[in-house]
Design an enzyme around this catalytic site. Structure first.
Site, mmCIF file in Angstrom:
data_model
loop_
_atom_site.group_PDB
_atom_site.id
_atom_site.type_symbol
_atom_site.label_atom_id
_atom_site.label_comp_id
_atom_site.label_asym_id
_atom_site.label_seq_id
_atom_site.Cartn_x
_atom_site.Cartn_y
_atom_site.Cartn_z
ATOM 1 N N LYS A 11 -7.065 -18.185 37.782
ATOM 2 C CA LYS A 11 -7.321 -17.507 36.500
ATOM 3 C C LYS A 11 -8.918 -17.092 36.417
ATOM 4 C CE LYS A 11 -3.897 -19.950 33.582
ATOM 5 N NZ LYS A 11 -3.812 -20.626 32.509
ATOM 6 N N HIS A 117 -2.624 -21.024 36.915
ATOM 7 C CA HIS A 117 -1.177 -20.903 36.445
ATOM 8 C C HIS A 117 -0.221 -21.199 37.719
ATOM 9 C CE1 HIS A 117 2.399 -19.010 34.601
ATOM 10 N NE2 HIS A 117 2.551 -18.650 35.752
ATOM 11 N N GLU A 128 8.267 -14.035 38.121
ATOM 12 C CA GLU A 128 6.986 -13.881 38.198
ATOM 13 C C GLU A 128 6.227 -12.899 39.346
ATOM 14 O OE1 GLU A 128 5.630 -17.566 35.025
ATOM 15 O OE2 GLU A 128 5.420 -17.789 37.210
#
Length: 140
Positions: A11, A117, A128
């Site tokens: 992130k 994540h 995803e």
């Protein structure tokens, strides 16, 4: 355990602090292989679609804004029990609750800015991965 693939994001809080290599080292030391990886600047629309499962939650807009605030590294990890192993390496969402040696215990700045994540199930991982990678980009 079966060989599986999972999705991971490093992130903005971690990329801003140049922690990509240190985080990837933790994945690799635990036996996961990086089979696809790219650094991207997520748009608000991309973040909104990716996190749409949280759209009704009070943190949704803040999460989407955060994920667009700096580049992220999206990647696919492969290994025996990769989903569970990745979640173990990441540690608890709240860094105060994360086990010593986990990514979040070492690098997260807060519950919201928690550095990584990871997919929570095989079905989620498949969705995803497909959101960010074409099949030809998976080179494991």
């Amino acid at each position: 355990m079966a060989l599986e693939r999972t999705f991971s994001i490093i992130k903005p809080d971690a990329t801003r602090r140049n922690l990509t290599g240190a985080i990837n080292a933790k994945f690799e030391e635990a036996g996961l292989r990086i089979v696809a990886q790219k650094r991207i600047q997520m748009t608000k629309a991309q973040a909104g679609k990716f996190y749409e499962v949280h759209a009704e939650r009070p943190f949704y807009d803040e999460l989407c804004d955060f994920m667009c605030s700096a580049p992220v590294v999206v990647q696919v990890l492969e290994g025996e029990g990769a989903i569970a192993k990745n979640r173990e390496i990441m540690g608890a969402t709240n860094p105060a609750d994360a086990a010593p040696g986990t990514i979040r215990a070492e690098f997260a700045e807060s519950v919201g800015e928690n550095s990584v994540h990871g997919s929570d199930a095989p079905e989620t991982a498949a969705v995803e991965i497909a959101y960010f990678f074409a099949g030809l980009e998976l080179v494991g």
